[in-house]
Design an enzyme around this catalytic site. Structure first.
Site, PDB file in Angstrom:
ATOM      1  N   ASP A 510      -3.359  -0.740 -36.450  1.00 15.77           N
ATOM      2  CA  ASP A 510      -3.649  -2.074 -36.971  1.00 15.77           C
ATOM      3  C   ASP A 510      -5.023  -2.541 -36.501  1.00 15.77           C
ATOM      4  OD1 ASP A 510      -1.259  -2.190 -38.224  1.00 15.77           O
ATOM      5  OD2 ASP A 510      -0.251  -3.401 -36.690  1.00 15.77           O
ATOM      6  N   ASP A 514      -3.566  -5.428 -30.420  1.00 17.37           N
ATOM      7  CA  ASP A 514      -2.598  -4.387 -30.072  1.00 17.37           C
ATOM      8  C   ASP A 514      -3.047  -3.028 -30.591  1.00 17.37           C
ATOM      9  OD1 ASP A 514      -0.985  -5.973 -28.661  1.00 17.37           O
ATOM     10  OD2 ASP A 514       0.616  -6.155 -30.190  1.00 17.37           O
TER      11      ASP A 514
END
Ligand code: 1YM
Length: 645
Positions: A510, A514
């Site tokens: 992504d 994170d």
């Protein structure tokens, strides 16, 4: 040198003829030394040459140990001679009862005249080489000795071991002691060059080992005077060894005790700058490099006492295993010095203490003293035990990791992981694998891929958090095992980049915090454990779009804010802009179109620079708390190398 064939002596002393005859005998007596110097001083190189100084200094040290001398001056003269002066009793100059010549002359000309008249006391001489003054005399082209005793200066000179005249009184003095100056023989030593460093190191060591003595090293031309004097003895020695390091217990544990005629002195201080063990053991001032009974006693008492204390203090719980000898030796700095009447030296280099009774003596003395120290210094005690516990944990982790790697079949020939959606093509140069963050994105990727040459392996990012990314955990992680199995390279010693099953490994994460975290962890993992994969250029980063722009049937993707604005203008009118929060928000077709389709996608090939940067960031993510553990892993890399580095 039997007396039988000596010329007759007159009542008043030796005749000229008698003196000459004696000279011949002396020459014969020391002849073996000149013929085979190596037998007596080890070698005739710098080491052997420097050893001559030790032989003389040892005499002064013996005199100091007997309690008669507290000052020794060693001078390196400009003419390459060396002198040693002490303030002891002075070598006896009176007539030797059986030799019928001055005791001084006997000491300087009789081989193995080391055995002194009086008994008692611990002697350095007679230890490692312990060949004494006569050997130095034999190997010197010239030697001068002066004894200051009872208000008188007594003097004698020698050439290659042969006295040039009987001992004579040359004046009055109020000093006391012995002075020996020698000129090493160039016929014996090819190079006459004393090493200030070697001499200084040995004198410093002797000053540590014999506290209270002052040893001065004087260089006539050059460095001038250096004085070595340590009231703290070997306590100061361990401080010296730990200089510049971060110490765990500020005041070294120290004990000095005599037990059954063995004088025992021990100092212990832990440090955590490196994880090496630095223990020096001495017997009668000789560095027993091969160890022996004193070291054995020290080790067993150290381990037993720390365990006993750790349990008593509740730091080690009932179910915890004992700390091992290895555990308690991490970061240990210690000096053990024993002095005994009849040391037995064994081993290859005669530097192993053989006296078996010493093990029990050292162990008894250390157990008592260490337990008392730990009781009285609970803060230091806790830090020491904690350090040993950290070592124990790291060692267990390394052992687990080793086991894991040794089960290589697990990673190599095991069936491919169930989570892997493999491709049908078998030629690695045509194959790609997408390592995808999260199961839902993994699902879209599996659906959208071209299954002939694209494989998908979903990873659950959470598994790979920093805490669990330490070497041991990395290897126990299911996700990592799956990854290695899918890649086919094997791991550790069994790693082979030629077995790589895909020549394009694409990390697809992504475009958020994170995601970049997981990318860092993966890059670090590849860099640290599968480095050739990075170096050979097999590793890539996918570039999923950040925005989707839609107007009616028209659909565009933007990979940056700038591109979004440009494209929005281009399309005109009312454009619907959607920001992708994660790969999971894209359906299979979108993922193919934007990120996986070789004809449209952008892939970034990971460079060594990228990997190094990730590695650095990773280090910082580890935080300061784990610093010591990490350093442990690094310093133990050698023993761990065959498994995970
Ligand atoms: C610069 C070298 O040799 N000092 C020295 C040597 C002796 C004594 C004192 C000494 C020892 C004893 C009694 C004893 C030695 N004496 C002998 C021997 N410095 C240096 N300082 N009195 C003096 O041990 O009883 C050998 S060495 F054998 F003559 F007693």
């Amino acid at each position: 040198m039997a007396g039988d064939n000596r010329p007759t002596r007159t009542g008043r002393g030796r005749t000229r003829d008698a003196y000459r005859a004696e000279q011949i005998q002396v020459l014969e007596g020391l002849d073996p030394v000149r013929r085979r110097p190596g037998m007596y001083i080890g070698s005739t190189d710098t080491r052997g040459l420097n050893h001559l100084i030790d032989e003389i200094v040892d005499n002064s040290i013996d005199e100091a140990l007997a309690g008669w001398c507290d000052q020794i001056v060693v001078t390196l003269h400009s003419d390459l001679s060396v002198s040693v002066l002490d303030n002891g009793r002075g070598i006896p100059v009176d007539m030797h009862p059986t030799e019928k010549r001055s005791a001084l002359e006997v000491v300087l000309t009789k081989l193995h005249a080391g055995g002194k008249f009086g008994g008692g006391g611990y002697k350095v001489s007679g230890g490692l080489h312990g060949v004494g003054l006569s050997v130095v005399n034999a190997l010197s082209e010239r030697l001068e000795v002066e004894v200051y005793k009872d208000g008188t200066v007594h003097r004698q000179s020698y050439a290659r071991g042969v006295p040039q005249a009987p001992v004579e009184k040359t004046g009055n003095t109020d000093r006391q002691g012995t002075y020996v100056r020698f000129w090493a023989d160039p016929q014996v030593f090819p190079v006459i060059e004393f090493s200030w460093e070697i001499v200084a190191n040995r004198l410093r060591e002797l000053a540590f080992l014999n506290k209270g003595i002052t040893i001065i090293l004087r260089e006539e031309a050059g460095r001038g005077d250096y004085a070595f004097h340590f009231e703290g003895g070997i306590r100061a020695f361990v401080r010296h060894l730990n200089a510049g390091r971060n110490v765990v217990n500020t005041t070294p544990m120290y004990v000095e005790r005599e037990i059954e005629g063995t004088a025992i002195e021990i100092a212990v201080q832990y440090q955590n700058t490196t994880f090496t063990e630095h223990v020096l053991a001495y017997a009668n001032n000789i560095n027993t490099e091969e160890g022996g009974s004193h070291l054995t006693g020290f080790r067993s008492a150290l381990t037993a006492t720390l365990n006993k204390y750790a349990r008593k203090a509740g730091i080690l719980k009932e179910q915890d295993p004992n700390l091992t000898g290895d555990d308690v030796r991490d970061g240990l700095t210690a000096v053990i010095s024993v002095k005994l009447q009849e040391p037995q030296f064994e081993g290859q280099t005669k530097t192993k203490l053989g006296n078996s009774e010493v093990a029990g003596q050292v162990s008894a003395v250390l157990s008592d003293a260490l337990m008392q120290y730990l009781d009285e210094n609970p803060g230091d005690a806790k830090r020491i035990v904690e350090q040993s516990l950290t070592a124990a944990r790291a060692r267990h982790a390394a052992a687990r990791a080793r086991e894991l790697v040794q089960r290589k079949s697990l990673l190599e020939s095991a069936t491919l992981p169930g989570k892997l959606a493999d491709c049908s093509e078998r030629d690695p140069s045509l194959c790609e694998i997408f390592i995808v963050e999260g199961d839902s994105a993994g699902g879209s990727a599996k659906q959208g891929r071209e299954r002939r040459f694209q494989a998908i392996l979903p990873l659950r990012g959470k598994i790979l958090n920093v805490e669990k990314a330490r070497a041991d955990k990395i290897l126990t992680s299911e996700e990592i095992k799956n990854l290695i199995t899918a890649l086919g390279t094997g791991f550790g010693d069994n790693f082979n980049v030629e077995r790589l099953r895909y020549h394009r490994i694409v990390l697809m994460v992504d475009a958020d915090v994170d995601g970049s975290h997981i990318r860092t962890l993966l890059l670090t993992f590849f860099w640290r454990h599968l480095q050739p994969v990075v170096r050979d250029g097999f590793l890539y980063l996918a570039q999923p779009p950040l925005y989707r722009l839609e107007k009616g049937k028209r659909r565009e993707y933007a990979y940056s804010d700038g591109e979004r604005d440009t494209k929005a203008k281009e399309i005109g009118g009312k454009v619907e802009v959607q920001r992708f929060k994660g790969l999971g928000e894209m359906d299979a077709e979108e993922l193919w179109d934007t990120t996986m389709d070789p004809s449209k996608r952008v892939l970034l090939r990971v460079s060594v620079d990228d990997a190094l940067k990730a590695d650095d960031i990773f280090d910082r993510l580890m935080g300061t708390d784990v610093e010591p553990r990490k350093r442990f892993i690094q310093t133990h890399a050698k023993s761990v190398r065959n498994l995970d580095i």
